[in-house]
Design a protein around this motif. Sequence first.
Motif, PDB file in Angstrom:
ATOM      1  N   ASP A 154       0.837  -1.195   0.000  1.00 37.72           N
ATOM      2  CA  ASP A 154       0.000   0.000   0.000  1.00 37.72           C
ATOM      3  C   ASP A 154       0.872   1.244   0.000  1.00 37.72           C
ATOM      4  O   ASP A 154       1.936   1.279   0.605  1.00 37.72           O
ATOM      5  N   ALA A 155       0.384   2.255  -0.678  1.00 34.31           N
ATOM      6  CA  ALA A 155       1.153   3.484  -0.781  1.00 34.31           C
ATOM      7  C   ALA A 155       1.163   4.197   0.559  1.00 34.31           C
ATOM      8  O   ALA A 155       0.155   4.229   1.250  1.00 34.31           O
ATOM      9  N   PRO A 156       2.308   4.760   0.938  1.00 36.10           N
ATOM     10  CA  PRO A 156       2.332   5.520   2.187  1.00 36.10           C
ATOM     11  C   PRO A 156       1.468   6.764   2.027  1.00 36.10           C
ATOM     12  O   PRO A 156       1.326   7.293   0.930  1.00 36.10           O
ATOM     13  N   PHE A 157       0.886   7.211   3.104  1.00 37.74           N
ATOM     14  CA  PHE A 157       0.007   8.374   2.971  1.00 37.74           C
ATOM     15  C   PHE A 157      -0.121   9.086   4.307  1.00 37.74           C
ATOM     16  O   PHE A 157       0.205   8.546   5.355  1.00 37.74           O
ATOM     17  N   VAL A 158      -0.609  10.278   4.254  1.00 42.97           N
ATOM     18  CA  VAL A 158      -0.893  11.022   5.474  1.00 42.97           C
ATOM     19  C   VAL A 158      -2.404  11.145   5.588  1.00 42.97           C
ATOM     20  O   VAL A 158      -3.074  11.610   4.674  1.00 42.97           O
ATOM     21  N   MET A 159      -2.920  10.680   6.691  1.00 42.92           N
ATOM     22  CA  MET A 159      -4.362  10.776   6.899  1.00 42.92           C
ATOM     23  C   MET A 159      -4.693  12.180   7.373  1.00 42.92           C
ATOM     24  O   MET A 159      -4.281  12.583   8.461  1.00 42.92           O
ATOM     25  N   GLU A 160      -5.384  12.925   6.577  1.00 44.87           N
ATOM     26  CA  GLU A 160      -5.719  14.269   7.056  1.00 44.87           C
ATOM     27  C   GLU A 160      -6.934  14.185   7.981  1.00 44.87           C
ATOM     28  O   GLU A 160      -7.890  13.462   7.719  1.00 44.87           O
ATOM     29  N   LEU A 161      -6.798  14.856   9.103  1.00 40.55           N
ATOM     30  CA  LEU A 161      -7.902  14.885  10.055  1.00 40.55           C
ATOM     31  C   LEU A 161      -8.452  16.305  10.099  1.00 40.55           C
ATOM     32  O   LEU A 161      -7.954  17.147  10.829  1.00 40.55           O
ATOM     33  N   PRO A 162      -9.471  16.571   9.315  1.00 38.41           N
ATOM     34  CA  PRO A 162     -10.003  17.933   9.297  1.00 38.41           C
ATOM     35  C   PRO A 162     -10.595  18.271  10.658  1.00 38.41           C
ATOM     36  O   PRO A 162     -10.965  17.366  11.408  1.00 38.41           O
ATOM     37  N   PRO A 163     -10.665  19.558  10.989  1.00 39.70           N
ATOM     38  CA  PRO A 163     -11.190  19.903  12.315  1.00 39.70           C
ATOM     39  C   PRO A 163     -12.631  19.438  12.476  1.00 39.70           C
ATOM     40  O   PRO A 163     -13.390  19.368  11.512  1.00 39.70           O
ATOM     41  N   TYR A 164     -12.977  19.106  13.710  1.00 40.41           N
ATOM     42  CA  TYR A 164     -14.361  18.751  13.994  1.00 40.41           C
ATOM     43  C   TYR A 164     -15.238  19.968  13.800  1.00 40.41           C
ATOM     44  O   TYR A 164     -14.824  21.094  14.063  1.00 40.41           O
ATOM     45  N   ARG A 165     -16.403  19.739  13.338  1.00 36.57           N
ATOM     46  CA  ARG A 165     -17.352  20.834  13.195  1.00 36.57           C
ATOM     47  C   ARG A 165     -18.645  20.442  13.876  1.00 36.57           C
ATOM     48  O   ARG A 165     -19.011  19.270  13.888  1.00 36.57           O
ATOM     49  N   VAL A 166     -19.305  21.426  14.425  1.00 39.99           N
ATOM     50  CA  VAL A 166     -20.654  21.158  14.908  1.00 39.99           C
ATOM     51  C   VAL A 166     -21.530  21.159  13.658  1.00 39.99           C
ATOM     52  O   VAL A 166     -21.566  22.143  12.939  1.00 39.99           O
ATOM     53  N   PRO A 167     -22.152  20.028  13.366  1.00 37.82           N
ATOM     54  CA  PRO A 167     -22.884  19.971  12.099  1.00 37.82           C
ATOM     55  C   PRO A 167     -24.118  20.864  12.148  1.00 37.82           C
ATOM     56  O   PRO A 167     -24.739  21.021  13.192  1.00 37.82           O
ATOM     57  N   MET A 168     -24.429  21.447  11.017  1.00 32.83           N
ATOM     58  CA  MET A 168     -25.653  22.232  10.962  1.00 32.83           C
ATOM     59  C   MET A 168     -26.786  21.309  10.550  1.00 32.83           C
ATOM     60  O   MET A 168     -26.655  20.543   9.600  1.00 32.83           O
ATOM     61  N   LEU A 169     -27.864  21.402  11.290  1.00 32.64           N
ATOM     62  CA  LEU A 169     -28.991  20.506  11.038  1.00 32.64           C
ATOM     63  C   LEU A 169     -29.415  20.588   9.575  1.00 32.64           C
ATOM     64  O   LEU A 169     -29.692  19.585   8.931  1.00 32.64           O
ATOM     65  N   LYS A 170     -29.391  21.818   9.075  1.00 38.51           N
ATOM     66  CA  LYS A 170     -29.848  22.007   7.702  1.00 38.51           C
ATOM     67  C   LYS A 170     -28.987  21.202   6.729  1.00 38.51           C
ATOM     68  O   LYS A 170     -29.503  20.521   5.843  1.00 38.51           O
ATOM     69  N   SER A 171     -27.683  21.278   6.921  1.00 35.95           N
ATOM     70  CA  SER A 171     -26.820  20.575   5.975  1.00 35.95           C
ATOM     71  C   SER A 171     -26.935  19.063   6.161  1.00 35.95           C
ATOM     72  O   SER A 171     -26.856  18.301   5.202  1.00 35.95           O
ATOM     73  N   LEU A 172     -27.155  18.639   7.406  1.00 31.94           N
ATOM     74  CA  LEU A 172     -27.382  17.212   7.648  1.00 31.94           C
ATOM     75  C   LEU A 172     -28.612  16.737   6.885  1.00 31.94           C
ATOM     76  O   LEU A 172     -28.598  15.699   6.220  1.00 31.94           O
ATOM     77  N   LEU A 173     -29.675  17.535   7.005  1.00 34.75           N
ATOM     78  CA  LEU A 173     -30.924  17.143   6.353  1.00 34.75           C
ATOM     79  C   LEU A 173     -30.754  17.143   4.841  1.00 34.75           C
ATOM     80  O   LEU A 173     -31.264  16.261   4.153  1.00 34.75           O
ATOM     81  N   ILE A 174     -29.992  18.122   4.350  1.00 31.56           N
ATOM     82  CA  ILE A 174     -29.777  18.165   2.904  1.00 31.56           C
ATOM     83  C   ILE A 174     -29.013  16.927   2.447  1.00 31.56           C
ATOM     84  O   ILE A 174     -29.388  16.261   1.485  1.00 31.56           O
ATOM     85  N   HIS A 175     -27.941  16.590   3.187  1.00 32.39           N
ATOM     86  CA  HIS A 175     -27.164  15.403   2.814  1.00 32.39           C
ATOM     87  C   HIS A 175     -28.006  14.146   2.870  1.00 32.39           C
ATOM     88  O   HIS A 175     -27.940  13.291   2.000  1.00 32.39           O
ATOM     89  N   MET A 176     -28.786  14.049   3.937  1.00 29.74           N
ATOM     90  CA  MET A 176     -29.650  12.881   4.101  1.00 29.74           C
ATOM     91  C   MET A 176     -30.628  12.812   2.934  1.00 29.74           C
ATOM     92  O   MET A 176     -30.818  11.769   2.327  1.00 29.74           O
ATOM     93  N   TRP A 177     -31.194  13.960   2.626  1.00 29.56           N
ATOM     94  CA  TRP A 177     -32.229  13.996   1.597  1.00 29.56           C
ATOM     95  C   TRP A 177     -31.646  13.689   0.219  1.00 29.56           C
ATOM     96  O   TRP A 177     -32.229  12.944  -0.560  1.00 29.56           O
ATOM     97  N   ASP A 178     -30.467  14.263  -0.057  1.00 27.17           N
ATOM     98  CA  ASP A 178     -29.825  14.019  -1.349  1.00 27.17           C
ATOM     99  C   ASP A 178     -29.735  12.541  -1.650  1.00 27.17           C
ATOM    100  O   ASP A 178     -29.972  12.097  -2.767  1.00 27.17           O
ATOM    101  N   ARG A 179     -29.369  11.780  -0.629  1.00 27.55           N
ATOM    102  CA  ARG A 179     -29.176  10.349  -0.860  1.00 27.55           C
ATOM    103  C   ARG A 179     -30.500   9.610  -0.859  1.00 27.55           C
ATOM    104  O   ARG A 179     -30.690   8.657  -1.594  1.00 27.55           O
ATOM    105  N   SER A 180     -31.409  10.062   0.024  1.00 23.84           N
ATOM    106  CA  SER A 180     -32.679   9.351   0.114  1.00 23.84           C
ATOM    107  C   SER A 180     -33.538   9.599  -1.122  1.00 23.84           C
ATOM    108  O   SER A 180     -34.378   8.787  -1.473  1.00 23.84           O
ATOM    109  N   LYS A 181     -33.316  10.746  -1.745  1.00 25.12           N
ATOM    110  CA  LYS A 181     -34.048  11.067  -2.967  1.00 25.12           C
ATOM    111  C   LYS A 181     -33.918   9.936  -3.975  1.00 25.12           C
ATOM    112  O   LYS A 181     -34.868   9.560  -4.645  1.00 25.12           O
ATOM    113  N   MET A 182     -32.695   9.393  -4.008  1.00 27.28           N
ATOM    114  CA  MET A 182     -32.426   8.321  -4.949  1.00 27.28           C
ATOM    115  C   MET A 182     -33.350   7.138  -4.679  1.00 27.28           C
ATOM    116  O   MET A 182     -33.850   6.501  -5.596  1.00 27.28           O
TER     117      MET A 182
END
Length: 728
Positions: free
Chosen positions: A493-521
Amino acid sequence: MAHAEITIALAGNPNSGKTTIFNNITGTRQKVGNWPGVTVEKKEGRIKKFGYDLKIIDLPGIYSLAPFSIEEIVARDYILDECPDVVIDIIDASNLERSLYLATQLREIGRSNVLFALNMSDVAHARGYKIDSAKLSELLDVPVLETIGNKNQGVAALLQKAIEMAESEITPSKERKVRYSNDIESAIDDLVLLLAPHLNAEGLYEPRWTSVKLLENDQVVLNRLKAALPENPFAILQEKAASLREILQQRYNEDPEIVLTDERYGFIAGIMKEVFTTSPRKRIDMSRSIDKVLTNRFVGFPIFLFFIWAMFQLTFTLGAYPMDWIDAGVAGLSTLLGRALPESLLKDLLINGIIAGVGSVIVFLPNILILFFCIALFEDTGYMSRCAFLMDKIMHLIGLHGKSFIPMLMGFGCNVPAIMAARTLESEKDRLLTILITPFMSCSAKLPVYIVLAGTFFGPRAGSVIFIIYLVGILIAVVSGRLFRTTLLRGADAPFVMELPPYRVPMLKSLLIHMWDRSKMFLRKMGGIILIGSIIIWALSVFPRTFHYSRDYPAALARLEAVYAQKAADAGPGEKAVLKTERQDRRLEMQRAMRAEETANSFMGMIGRTIAPVFAPIGIDWRGGVSLLAGFVAKEIVVSTLGVLHAVDEEGSEALRQALVKSGMTPLSAFSMMIFVLLYIPCIATVVTIRRESNSFRWMFFSIGYTTLVAWIMSFIVYNGGRLLGFS
Ligand code: GDP
Ligand code: MG
């Protein structure tokens, strides 16, 4: 002409950079001694600058003006008694909140000769803190200048400002910025009133500040008062202070000094809100602390497993409620149409084709919404990449690194975006390997199949059985990965650096949008491929209508109706209702038998009989075989096909369960079928995605062949192994 002398005292928290700034100003010309009577270092420097004789005092570092430590007493006494022309409070900007406690207290002394230096502004900046110094200056009515002590930046300007302040006749600002709650303010007012006649007494401090200190029971101030005031007024004042303290104690159920401290911190919190913001870099700091727990060597993995377990638990248990409602709705609709419409092929299509097919799948919408919500939550908070980090060791068993786990985890939702997510992997071989094993991660479309089969045959243990199915999927993925890595896709396996982006408090709206985007399918599939699939399956199961029935159903039905019509005529009024349901039951039973005969002799039946030999060794009957075949279109269709083939009308999914039990399916064969569904050929959409992402038909066909072969072998082992062990 003698130069004017100006005394400047440097106050501040320990390590805020006082000595650094002191040295910057005075150079080497400094005198180090002790304050009289105490062994606290006293640094005093003199320098001529801008035409003034400057006397600079480096005060001991303190956090508060309460007289609790030698340093505090020394610093406070100096400020209060020596009356330096200017007090510069060196504020550690990288610790603003803590520094402001002293700063506000200096402000409270009620003198207008305080100046703030926002030192360590480089550190604050590096951490992504933004401090609105103009706002801070406005709020506390104090000039604020930024400095970087160790680079001697801003120090000259600070000094100039201090001189300017010493020279100008600034009248003390009347505005009191630190306000306490009403009870305390009125107690302060009472004491201020008592102090008013003695304003000219030698050695008395500013009355408001003195009053505050009296409420805090500050012994130093009390002694000072005792010396400054005549005996009688002092006694009155002391008594008043004691009784006010008592009242406050009663009211807050807390020592007044604690209440005052709390309120000061509340005031500071308010200032912080106004002047202090953190940019994303600060989140990195916070993220580090969170990561200390979540990616901890010992507790990280159990926490991760808990989250996954909680996700499935939520999906199944919480989803069960809305599922029941939708189920009832579908059954109601079916019954309604069954009563309203005249017997016809169209009615049959509507009820036994479309509603039975689509209805049997749509009930799982809540489960799928919840699952996608959880996955969106993992992604939006930044936890997903921590999962990858945690899985790194395990993934190395396959010869992959943790990053490959993200597509796999997403595969629990839907394989299509999961396989696309493999794009983030740099190495071509890693990417292919990940694409090949991701279909073993059981996608949400397979969930309905498990829920029906496990729910029917395993009752209360259904949840655990489904969890086992998922684990089997992961296991097969790991074993397959290992196999491919040592054969087809050899390499490290290729060596790599795992980037750990900062934690974010998720916004409900964006959660719902993400959920909906996939459920739409999922919903689109309902209206599209599953609807069409259901109609086709229905048609294949109804036509051709050229065979000979084993009995004359229409005649039998007519006889039945006649018999009951006669019975109804003879019956008393009480029996009529009973007869009516009995008649309906008998009619339904006959219709089912007829339908079963039709299906067995339909195209579907023919296909089923042709492929039956393939499925017989793994305990799946021809109906199951046909359903699995249809499942290539989309996995949900396995359930809808079972629904159509078992001629489930009117009673919703409960009827399908009964029909499955009647068809001779056993827990063992149901388990075998679940294993098959878990592992066999991915759906059309996934297959197309594999082709696109691997850019090769070869890998696409390989994936189809490999998965199906593994599915058959595993089901064979499960079914026959189970029978050998005496399960049924
Ligand atoms: P004191 O306890 O208030 O006298 O603090 P010092 O003057 O001894 O400073 C403590 C440390 O902070 C020393 O290592 C200084 O070099 C460093 N320091 C002082 N001012 C600054 C500044 O503005 N930025 C940075 N990065 N370091 C500083
Ligand atoms: Mg120092």
